[in-house]
Design a protein around this motif. Structure first.
Motif, PDB file in Angstrom:
ATOM      1  N   THR A 283      43.605  45.571  40.024  1.00 59.71           N
ATOM      2  CA  THR A 283      43.097  44.385  39.741  1.00 59.71           C
ATOM      3  C   THR A 283      44.464  43.218  39.384  1.00 59.71           C
ATOM      4  OG1 THR A 283      41.279  45.196  38.646  1.00 59.71           O
ATOM      5  CG2 THR A 283      41.967  42.987  38.004  1.00 59.71           C
ATOM      6  N   ASP A 287      43.177  37.681  40.987  1.00 62.67           N
ATOM      7  CA  ASP A 287      42.021  37.988  41.791  1.00 62.67           C
ATOM      8  C   ASP A 287      40.866  37.144  41.468  1.00 62.67           C
ATOM      9  OD1 ASP A 287      43.939  39.256  43.231  1.00 62.67           O
ATOM     10  OD2 ASP A 287      43.168  41.334  43.189  1.00 62.67           O
ATOM     11  N   SER A 291      39.143  34.508  43.635  1.00 60.57           N
ATOM     12  CA  SER A 291      38.024  34.673  44.173  1.00 60.57           C
ATOM     13  C   SER A 291      36.615  33.765  43.753  1.00 60.57           C
ATOM     14  CB  SER A 291      37.279  36.195  44.003  1.00 60.57           C
ATOM     15  OG  SER A 291      38.271  37.260  44.409  1.00 60.57           O
ATOM     16  N   HIS A 296      34.038  34.086  47.266  1.00 57.92           N
ATOM     17  CA  HIS A 296      33.851  35.702  47.783  1.00 57.92           C
ATOM     18  C   HIS A 296      35.030  36.287  47.300  1.00 57.92           C
ATOM     19  CE1 HIS A 296      37.019  35.291  50.913  1.00 57.92           C
ATOM     20  NE2 HIS A 296      36.803  34.157  50.637  1.00 57.92           N
ATOM     21  N   LYS A 297      35.094  37.684  47.630  1.00 59.78           N
ATOM     22  CA  LYS A 297      35.894  38.560  46.951  1.00 59.78           C
ATOM     23  C   LYS A 297      37.190  38.381  47.750  1.00 59.78           C
ATOM     24  CE  LYS A 297      33.197  42.014  47.261  1.00 59.78           C
ATOM     25  NZ  LYS A 297      31.627  41.327  47.579  1.00 59.78           N
ATOM     26  N   HIS A 299      41.550  39.784  47.365  1.00 56.75           N
ATOM     27  CA  HIS A 299      42.450  40.654  46.627  1.00 56.75           C
ATOM     28  C   HIS A 299      43.847  40.206  47.158  1.00 56.75           C
ATOM     29  CE1 HIS A 299      39.293  43.544  45.624  1.00 56.75           C
ATOM     30  NE2 HIS A 299      38.789  43.473  46.846  1.00 56.75           N
ATOM     31  N   ARG A 314      36.907  39.936  51.588  1.00 53.94           N
ATOM     32  CA  ARG A 314      35.628  40.589  51.780  1.00 53.94           C
ATOM     33  C   ARG A 314      34.292  39.979  51.543  1.00 53.94           C
ATOM     34  NH1 ARG A 314      36.304  44.780  46.812  1.00 53.94           N
ATOM     35  NH2 ARG A 314      34.450  45.906  47.830  1.00 53.94           N
TER      36      ARG A 314
END
Length: 399
Positions: A283, A287, A291, A296-297, A299, A314
């Protein structure tokens, strides 16, 4: 399976956590704790020594009242056998368990001494003071259930989750047994204390669901207090790191008058970090914010590059990124999934193994069309523009 049962199973599946806690500690609380950026930074040995010292000092401000918490709690217990059971904990704390140990407070002071710090070096943060007052108030409650829940669920049961990263960081920074003994001892002993308290707690609940819910709420409250303290320490560490980085940047920036400083040969300068382990499992501090903004996700790969950035994006099934554009180039490699991207007025289909290019300032949006998750790797030259004078720009074109 209902939501509570599902969450209980998730909680019990955390590494090092006994299944006995499944009905008392939620996965959400525990995940917030174990994935807190402060603890993750400790695990990766990325937290500065100054921030580690602040964490230890603040923990010292909280833990120095431990015997007060325990005495207040024992004063609310009605059964003599329950008081005697908790006295085992007190004897260990006070170093009078017949094994010739010093007090736990003295062990903790050894840790501080080895690191060259003391509790007097920093005042308690407001969040630390709140945690102390909240714990003491619960332990002084005439209903022993409150103090047991606070001490058991909000302290003793979660000790390994907190102390292991701290001990790991101390070892990675080169400190030996004198600095780590306090933490290794508590990791070994506190689970037993937690189970002792849990047995009393279960008897006081006696199958009453409202009483159980009350206990879990108090446990949640104490975990939230600890997370608030961690948040404050983490933000303080980020501010210090930014300040130090700004100082280094000012020292390393060049102007026209520095033209004579151009060297005649290159020199390799190896930074402290050359690897970001397990990018999608770790983490990163920013992040969640990034996000949320992107919807949306994402990293962020955390490495000390000056010219390129790298992120792992992702997309869930049927999910899309926001329509946006930026003045830095992007190359994207599709690691998993199928979909398409709208780049300018073109629709560009892609699947796993493909790479796509997004030109400067071209409006674009990525769409997942497969039944599973789409995962892609994006490389951009944003850091180069940022280091050239903060001229990297990104614009969101939808809401």
């Amino acid at each position: 399976m209902d939501v509570i049962a599902s969450h209980s199973m998730e909680a019990a599946s955390l590494p090092g956590l006994s299944i006995l806690w499944a009905h008392w500690l939620t996965a959400q609380d525990l995940n917030q704790l174990v994935h807190h950026p402060l603890l993750r930074s400790l695990e990766r040995n990325e937290l500065s020594l100054a921030a580690l010292k602040t964490l230890l000092i603040q923990h010292g401000h909280y833990s120095r009242h431990f015997t007060r918490y325990l005495c207040a709690l024992m004063g609310q217990l009605e059964r003599a056998e329950d008081v005697l059971a908790l006295m085992e904990n007190m004897r260990e704390e006070m170093g009078v368990d017949g094994q010739g140990r010093v007090t736990h407070a003295e062990l903790f002071q050894r840790t501080l001494h080895v690191l060259g710090i003391s509790n007097a070096d920093e005042k308690p943060l407001p969040e630390t003071t709140t945690m102390v007052k909240t714990m003491l108030a619960h332990c002084q409650n005439s209903d022993a259930l409150a103090g047991l829940a606070a001490m058991c669920l909000g302290a003793e049961a979660i000790v390994p989750l907190i102390y292991r990263p701290i001990m790991q960081a101390l070892v990675q920074k080169g400190y030996g047994d004198e600095a780590t003994e306090f933490f290794s001892l508590h990791i070994e002993e506190d689970e037993g204390h937690a189970f002792t308290m849990l047995a009393i707690l279960q008897r006081l609940v006696n199958g009453d669901e409202k009483r159980r819910e009350s206990a879990t709420r108090i446990g949640h409250e104490m975990i939230e207090c600890r997370i608030a303290m961690f948040d404050a320490i983490w933000q303080q560490s980020l501010a210090l790191a930014a300040s130090e980085s700004g100082s280094r940047d000012r020292e390393s920036r060049f102007s026209s008058s520095d033209f004579w400083r151009v060297p005649s040969r290159l020199q390799a300068r190896l930074p402290d970090r050359l690897c970001h382990p397990q990018v999608m499992q770790a983490t990163h501090g920013h992040d969640a914010t990034f996000s949320s903004q992107r919807k949306h996700k994402v990293h962020i790969v955390d490495l000390p590059s000056h010219a390129i950035s790298m992120t792992v994006g992702r997309l869930d099934p049927a999910e899309t990124t926001r329509l946006h554009r930026h003045n830095y180039e992007t190359m994207i490699y599709i690691m998993q999934g199928d979909g398409y991207s709208r780049i300018g007025d073109q629709k560009v289909p892609w699947s796993a193994g493909d790479a796509i290019y997004v030109p400067v300032w071209a409006e674009h949006q990525h769409v997942n069309t497969c039944e599973g998750e789409c995962v892609y790797l994006a490389c951009e030259n944003a850091p180069m523009l940022q280091n050239m004078g903060g001229i990297a720009l990104r614009e969101e074109l939808d809401v």
